[in-house]
Design an enzyme around this catalytic site. Structure first.
Site, short mmCIF file in Angstrom:
data_model
loop_
_atom_site.label_atom_id
_atom_site.label_comp_id
_atom_site.label_asym_id
_atom_site.label_seq_id
_atom_site.Cartn_x
_atom_site.Cartn_y
_atom_site.Cartn_z
CG PHE A 159 -0.25 0.44 2.51
CD1 PHE A 159 -0.08 1.79 2.80
CD2 PHE A 159 0.26 -0.49 3.41
CE1 PHE A 159 0.58 2.20 3.96
CE2 PHE A 159 0.91 -0.09 4.56
CZ PHE A 159 1.08 1.26 4.84
CE LYS A 183 -3.07 -8.33 -4.52
NZ LYS A 183 -3.50 -7.31 -3.52
CD GLU A 186 -5.64 -5.98 0.08
OE1 GLU A 186 -4.65 -5.75 -0.65
OE2 GLU A 186 -5.64 -6.89 0.93
CB SER A 236 4.88 -7.36 5.57
OG SER A 236 3.98 -8.36 5.15
CB CYS A 291 10.28 -0.09 2.53
SG CYS A 291 10.84 0.66 1.00
CD GLU A 392 8.31 -2.99 8.36
OE1 GLU A 392 7.66 -4.03 8.18
OE2 GLU A 392 8.77 -2.31 7.44
P1 NAD Z 1 1.61 -6.62 2.95
O1 NAD Z 1 2.67 -7.66 2.98
O2 NAD Z 1 0.52 -6.69 3.95
O3 NAD Z 1 0.88 -6.63 1.50
C1 NAD Z 1 1.61 -6.62 0.31
C2 NAD Z 1 0.79 -7.32 -0.77
O4 NAD Z 1 0.56 -8.67 -0.38
C3 NAD Z 1 -0.58 -6.69 -1.01
O5 NAD Z 1 -0.84 -6.66 -2.39
C4 NAD Z 1 -1.53 -7.61 -0.27
O6 NAD Z 1 -2.81 -7.69 -0.87
C5 NAD Z 1 -0.84 -8.97 -0.34
N1 NAD Z 1 -1.11 -9.81 0.83
C6 NAD Z 1 -1.33 -9.39 2.11
N2 NAD Z 1 -1.53 -10.44 2.91
C7 NAD Z 1 -1.43 -11.55 2.16
C8 NAD Z 1 -1.52 -12.96 2.44
N3 NAD Z 1 -1.78 -13.41 3.65
N4 NAD Z 1 -1.34 -13.82 1.42
C9 NAD Z 1 -1.08 -13.37 0.17
N5 NAD Z 1 -0.99 -12.06 -0.15
C10 NAD Z 1 -1.14 -11.15 0.83
O7 NAD Z 1 2.34 -5.20 3.01
P2 NAD Z 1 1.68 -3.76 3.15
O8 NAD Z 1 1.15 -3.60 4.52
O9 NAD Z 1 0.79 -3.47 2.00
O10 NAD Z 1 2.99 -2.84 2.95
C11 NAD Z 1 3.86 -2.50 4.00
C12 NAD Z 1 5.03 -3.44 4.06
O11 NAD Z 1 5.74 -3.45 2.83
C13 NAD Z 1 6.06 -3.04 5.11
O12 NAD Z 1 6.51 -4.19 5.78
C14 NAD Z 1 7.18 -2.42 4.29
O13 NAD Z 1 8.46 -2.45 4.90
C15 NAD Z 1 7.14 -3.26 3.07
N6 NAD Z 1 7.77 -2.61 1.93
C16 NAD Z 1 9.00 -3.03 1.57
C17 NAD Z 1 9.65 -2.42 0.51
C18 NAD Z 1 11.02 -2.87 0.08
O14 NAD Z 1 11.50 -2.36 -0.89
N7 NAD Z 1 11.65 -3.81 0.75
C19 NAD Z 1 9.03 -1.37 -0.17
C20 NAD Z 1 7.76 -0.96 0.23
C21 NAD Z 1 7.14 -1.59 1.30
#
Ligand code: NAD
Length: 507
Positions: A159, A183, A186, A236, A291, A392
């Site tokens: 997000f 994808k 959401e 994450s 991030c 985090e």
């Molecule tokens: P998230 O992991 O909750 O979601 C990321 C994606 O995975 C979304 O599209 C979501 O719909 C999907 N998803 C969520 N839960 C899922 C599940 N159980 N099974 C399958 N798919 C699932 O992350 P977020 O909250 O949207 O974003 C924040 C996180 O992203 C933080 O941890 C941040 O550090 C990380 N991030 C990392 C970088 C990097 O470059 N390393 C960059 C941006 C964000």
């Protein structure tokens, strides 16, 4: 209710984008999208089933054959056109981001600009895809390498950068001749459809860029689909690990970038005004939902005593408010649940004995009482066993950990499971150089708090911040979205030397 209020509350339905247009099939699952500044929801986003994912993959695969065979000039031309269109419409794109993510308009625009840099990099694809050629590896035999597209590839994104993170992926994937299925999160899905419309206007053939909205159901269908050759993921760490394990088990190439806990080391000789400006910008920009945000401020020796009062002075001036107001410098957190989670970390920090120097929980934004606002929080005397150091947080919470020496600071960072970004502030070039060599982190800043590489370098961390071998964009991005092939060719002289059953030794 006035007419204008009715107009703003009108429900928008955001659907998938398949085959170059808004999906026209039946959608049975929908999710709410909220405006974090008000707590209202007037957008519903479609959630894909495995059947819809399958339809999308089939449309993408059919289109990819022709696109993969299109000339490099044709593919680059679409990228040039997209670059112009996105640049023209970037304020509109930023408004979508602010409405659904909450970040302030200037920050949203900044994210679009950083994404544009990757599009600009992708415009140079004819140069980037050049192979190697060796003449006469054997008498009359030449060898050369080429890189070919993988086919249909997918990107699953978080997000916190709804425009930029997808742009780390699709410009290169598409320019390399693949069809790309996005994808997005959401929580803030509109930027994805906005990109799809602009790509279509730029002349991208139907089916080459697809948007599939949804949750775990859509993600699992992507991971299992045999028609998808590779998956890029950013999000994450637990989900990154899940994507890597399940994607590779299904035979796909996977790069999965995970979470972060970024440290900023301040040595006693640092320029403390620069360090204070940087810590505040990197700790509280985008409400800490980056991030590459700084989460742990590691002060060495007596640095904290000089630095913390300067940070407090700066925090006092930060204007927290809705992202759509130009005077706001820090917007709300993304969802009600995330807001509650970040607040609970502040409570936990206090109960575990850290000293709360600035308490953002008291911040109220007039007229936006239902918004998910939390002001900047600053802790001192945080220790490595505390939850606020170990987890985090992904919010505007900066934890100061006091280290006696440089070696103690370095060990703390190298023992941390995450390794996305890190920064050191010092005026000692030798110390900075030593740190750059010794620190086990993927992206290092020297007197630079958020060392996000330019598009022509690759972005990515180490350890629990990356699963897989490839970072995104730059040369590693080109490699990720293509497969290498080496051709050995002979165009013999009109005479023929006859059959030789021996092993070819290339003399
Ligand atoms: P998230 O992991 O909750 O979601 C990321 C994606 O995975 C979304 O599209 C979501 O719909 C999907 N998803 C969520 N839960 C899922 C599940 N159980 N099974 C399958 N798919 C699932 O992350 P977020 O909250 O949207 O974003 C924040 C996180 O992203 C933080 O941890 C941040 O550090 C990380 N991030 C990392 C970088 C990097 O470059 N390393 C960059 C941006 C964000």
């Amino acid at each position: 209710m006035t007419t204008s209020t009715q107009a703003t509350l009108e429900l928008t339905l955001l659907n998938h984008w398949i085959g170059g247009k808004t999906y026209e099939g039946k959608v049975e699952r929908w999710g709410d999208v909220y405006n974090p500044a008000t707590g209202d929801s007037n957008t519903r986003v479609a959630f894909a089933t495995p059947e819809i994912v399958d339809e999308a993959v089939k449309a993408a695969a059919a289109a990819q054959k022709k696109w993969g065979a299109a000339s490099l000039a044709q593919r680059a031309r679409v990228m040039f056109a997209y670059r112009q269109l996105l640049d023209k419409h970037k304020v509109e794109m930023a408004a979508h981001i602010t409405r659904e993510h909450g970040k302030v308009a200037s920050d949203a625009l900044g994210e679009v600009n950083r994404g544009l840099e990757v599009v600009e990099f992708a415009c140079g694809l004819p140069q980037l895809l050049k192979g190697e050629f060796s003449e006469n590896v054997s008498t009359d035999v030449d060898s050369y390498s080429i890189r070919q597209p993988l086919g249909v590839v997918a990107g699953i994104t978080p997000f916190n950068f709804p425009a930029m993170v997808p742009m780390w992926m699709y410009p290169l994937a598409i320019a390399c001749g693949n069809a790309f299925i996005l994808k997005p999160s959401e929580k803030d899905p509109s930027a994805a459809n906005f990109s799809a419309k602009l790509l279509a206007e730029a002349g991208l053939p139907e089916g080459i860029f697809t948007v599939i909205h949804g949750d775990k159901v859509a993600v699992d269908a992507i991971l299992a689909h045999p028609g998808i050759a590779a998956v890029s993921f950013v999000g994450s760490t637990p989900i990154a690990r899940y994507i890597y394990e399940n994607g590779t088990k299904a035979g796909k190439r996977v790069q999965a970038l995970g979470g972060a806990k970024n440290h900023m080391v301040v040595l006693p000789d640092a320029d403390m005004d620069l360090a204070a400006d940087s810590a505040v910008a990197a700790g509280y920009g985008s409400a800490g939902e980056r991030c590459m945000a700084i989460s742990a401020l590691v002060t060495v020796g007596d640095a904290a005593d000089k630095l913390l009062p300067k940070i407090q002075e700066r925090i006092a001036k930060i204007k927290v408010g809705p992202g759509s107001e130009s005077s706001s410098e820090m917007g709300p957190l993304v969802t009600k649940e995330h807001h509650a989670k970040v607040r609970s970390y502040v409570d936990k920090g206090e109960s575990e004995g850290a000293k709360l120097l600035v308490d953002g929980r008291t911040v109220k934004v007039q007229g936006h009482e239902e918004g998910y606002f939390l002001g900047p929080c600053l802790f001192d005397n945080v220790t490595r066993d505390m939850t606020i150091y170990k987890d985090e947080i992904f919010g505007p919470v900066l934890s100061t950990v006091r280290a006696k020496t440089y070696d103690e600071a370095l060990a703390m960072i190298n023992e941390n499971p995450w390794a996305n970004g890190v920064a050191i502030f010092t005026n000692d070039g030798g110390a900075a150089r030593r740190f750059q060599n010794e620190v086990q982190v993927g992206m290092v800043g020297i007197n630079v708090p958020i060392p996000v590489p330019m598009a022509y370098y690759s972005f990515g961390g180490w350890k629990a911040s990356l699963f897989g071998d490839s970072h995104v964009h730059g040369k590693e991005g080109i490699h990720f979205y293509t497969r290498g092939k080496v051709v050995t060719s002979r165009w013999p002289e009109p005479h023929h030397r006859g059959v030789n059953l021996g092993f070819p030794t290339m003399k």
